[in-house]
Each structure stands twice: as C-alpha cells, then as structure tokens.
Design a protein around this motif. Sequence first.
Motif, short mmCIF file in Angstrom:
data_model
loop_
_atom_site.label_atom_id
_atom_site.label_comp_id
_atom_site.label_asym_id
_atom_site.label_seq_id
_atom_site.Cartn_x
_atom_site.Cartn_y
_atom_site.Cartn_z
N LYS A 154 16.80 -19.20 -39.69
CA LYS A 154 17.71 -20.13 -39.01
C LYS A 154 18.86 -20.53 -39.94
N ALA A 155 18.55 -20.72 -41.22
CA ALA A 155 19.59 -21.07 -42.20
C ALA A 155 20.61 -19.95 -42.30
N ILE A 156 20.14 -18.72 -42.36
CA ILE A 156 21.05 -17.57 -42.44
C ILE A 156 21.90 -17.48 -41.17
N ALA A 157 21.27 -17.68 -40.02
CA ALA A 157 21.97 -17.55 -38.73
C ALA A 157 23.08 -18.58 -38.57
N THR A 158 22.90 -19.77 -39.12
CA THR A 158 23.88 -20.85 -38.90
C THR A 158 24.82 -21.05 -40.09
N SER A 159 24.66 -20.26 -41.15
CA SER A 159 25.50 -20.41 -42.34
C SER A 159 26.86 -19.74 -42.14
N ASP A 160 27.84 -20.15 -42.94
CA ASP A 160 29.13 -19.46 -42.88
C ASP A 160 29.05 -18.19 -43.72
N ASP A 161 30.12 -17.41 -43.75
CA ASP A 161 30.08 -16.10 -44.42
C ASP A 161 29.74 -16.19 -45.90
N ASN A 162 30.33 -17.17 -46.59
CA ASN A 162 30.07 -17.31 -48.04
C ASN A 162 28.62 -17.68 -48.30
N GLU A 163 28.10 -18.59 -47.49
CA GLU A 163 26.68 -18.98 -47.64
C GLU A 163 25.76 -17.83 -47.28
N LYS A 164 26.16 -17.07 -46.25
CA LYS A 164 25.34 -15.93 -45.81
C LYS A 164 25.19 -14.89 -46.92
N ILE A 165 26.27 -14.65 -47.64
CA ILE A 165 26.23 -13.70 -48.75
C ILE A 165 25.20 -14.12 -49.78
N ILE A 166 25.21 -15.42 -50.12
CA ILE A 166 24.27 -15.93 -51.12
C ILE A 166 22.83 -15.83 -50.63
N LEU A 167 22.61 -16.23 -49.38
CA LEU A 167 21.24 -16.23 -48.83
C LEU A 167 20.69 -14.82 -48.68
N ILE A 168 21.52 -13.89 -48.25
CA ILE A 168 21.03 -12.51 -48.08
C ILE A 168 20.86 -11.82 -49.42
N ASP A 169 21.68 -12.19 -50.41
CA ASP A 169 21.46 -11.68 -51.77
C ASP A 169 20.10 -12.15 -52.30
N LEU A 176 12.85 -7.98 -42.32
CA LEU A 176 13.89 -7.20 -42.99
C LEU A 176 14.68 -6.35 -42.01
N SER A 177 13.99 -5.74 -41.07
CA SER A 177 14.66 -4.92 -40.06
C SER A 177 15.58 -5.78 -39.20
N LYS A 178 15.12 -6.96 -38.87
CA LYS A 178 15.92 -7.88 -38.06
C LYS A 178 17.18 -8.30 -38.81
N MET A 179 17.04 -8.65 -40.09
CA MET A 179 18.18 -9.08 -40.88
C MET A 179 19.20 -7.95 -41.03
N TYR A 199 22.87 -8.52 -39.44
CA TYR A 199 23.94 -8.76 -40.42
C TYR A 199 24.22 -7.50 -41.25
N PRO A 200 24.62 -6.40 -40.60
CA PRO A 200 24.83 -5.15 -41.34
C PRO A 200 25.93 -5.26 -42.40
N ASN A 201 26.96 -6.07 -42.12
CA ASN A 201 28.05 -6.22 -43.08
C ASN A 201 27.63 -6.93 -44.35
N PHE A 202 26.61 -7.77 -44.24
CA PHE A 202 26.11 -8.51 -45.40
C PHE A 202 24.94 -7.78 -46.05
N PHE A 203 24.38 -6.83 -45.30
CA PHE A 203 23.15 -6.18 -45.76
C PHE A 203 23.41 -4.72 -46.17
N ASN A 204 24.69 -4.38 -46.38
CA ASN A 204 25.01 -2.98 -46.61
C ASN A 204 24.51 -2.42 -47.93
#
Length: 257
Positions: free
Chosen positions: A208-223, A242-245, A249-254
């Motif tokens: 839920k945190a990843i889903a509602t975060s902005d792009d900069n926060e999403k980068i940190i959380l997915i890292d 992992l498959s869901k993420m 978020y393919p752009n963040f998970f590349n």
Amino acid sequence: HQIFKLIKSLSPVIEDVSMNQYGTKVIQDLIDLIKTEKAYFLLLNILTPYIKQLIIDLNGMQIVYKLITKYKNVKLIENIICSNIIEIANSKKGCNFLIKYFEFADEENSLNIKKNILMNLKDIITDQFGNYVIQNILMNKNSEIVMNFVAEIKNNIIFYSNNKFSSNAVEKCFENENIKNDFIKPLMVKEIFEKIILDKFGNYVAQKAIATSDDNEKIILIDLLRLLIPELKNKYFGEKLLSKMEYLYPNFFNKYN
C-alpha cells in the motif's frame, strides 16, 4: 400524561423490550413522541443501567442512537461509552454504533470518546471489529486528535503493520492524503521496511505504501524491495508479491532480474 404513564409502566421490562426486534420500534416511536426534556430524561434514566448492553445489541443500539440524535449533548451516555470503550468498540454492533455516532456528532461532542479510544488504542486497533473504529477516525479531517492517533500508530509502526487486524488500520492511513506521508517516511528506513514486508500481514502495508507513494519515494521503496528478493523468495507469498510489483511498476523495477 399518557407518555409519562407509558414510560413508567415500561420500566420493569425496558431492557427486554428494547432488545426485541419489535419492541425496539415501540421505544423508538416513543422517543419521537416525546416533546419535553422532563419526559426524555425520565426515559433516559430508566434506560441508563442498560445503555452498554443496548449499544452492543442490534436492536438496542438503534434506541441509543435515537436518544443521542434527539438531544445531542447527552453527557450521561457519553460517560457510559467511555467507561466501557473496549467492550463496545470490540463488539460487532458496538463498533457500528461508534462509526455511526462519529458520522453524526461534531468533533467537540465526539472528542471525549475518541480520547478514551486513544488511551486504549492497542486493545482496540488489534481487534477484529475495533480496528474499523480506528480506520473511521483516521479517515476524518485533519485534527489534533487524529494526529495523536497518527503519532501513536507511527511510533509502533512495525507491531501494528504486522498484526492481522491493526494492519488494516495502517493500510487505511495511506488513503488519507493528509497523513499518508507520516507513514511512507518510516517505511523508507531499511530496517523498518524489511521487518514489515517480510511479514505475512505487513507485506500488504508495504504494498500500500508503494502504491500511494510519489515517484521519488517509489524508487526508494522498490530499491529496498530488491535488496530483499532472496528473503522474499523463501516466503510463501514472496514470488507472488515480486511478480505483482514487477507487473505494476515495470519502470521502477527494470533492474530486477
């Protein structure tokens, strides 16, 4: 005169009548007929010993709600609720009553009850019904009492995120734009994120945190998520997560292989 006589005659059987599916309608109609405070408080005094039982009963709660809506400032009922807050909040009907009451009452009239809920937060937020009361409070407009709830939950973010029922309330925090950043920031700390996402309930909070975060926060959380891929693969929910993420978020998970 007839209403006074009827109220007095009901006194010996008021509890049974109030919690009966037909009797409750009679009492509610009686409340509607009452025109004076004297008659109202006569009925209230007869009902007072049973207020708690009525609130946690499907039929009885309708009577208490009717009493409150007819005369908004009912300190007596409020005090009974505060004295029995855990039992009321953690019952199926009681939690529905509180949510309905909070929708009706203004902040001033509900403040005392909310303060008592805050004092018993751990017992209520970790309950299967009580957590819905907390969710309702957290979705209200930003206020001092709401921020007090936020502070208490944030200070125990790992415990509440990893509990079966309180995790639902933590997830709800990310839906309130006024407070979601208070909960995204702690999850950006590696030690906290790790303990939450590797838990069978906490991982939903992390998602839920990843889903509602902005792009900069999403980068940190997915890292942070990537660092935990080996541990997640050992969890029964890990591969699916992992498959869901990666799909969402393919752009963040590349960088994920």
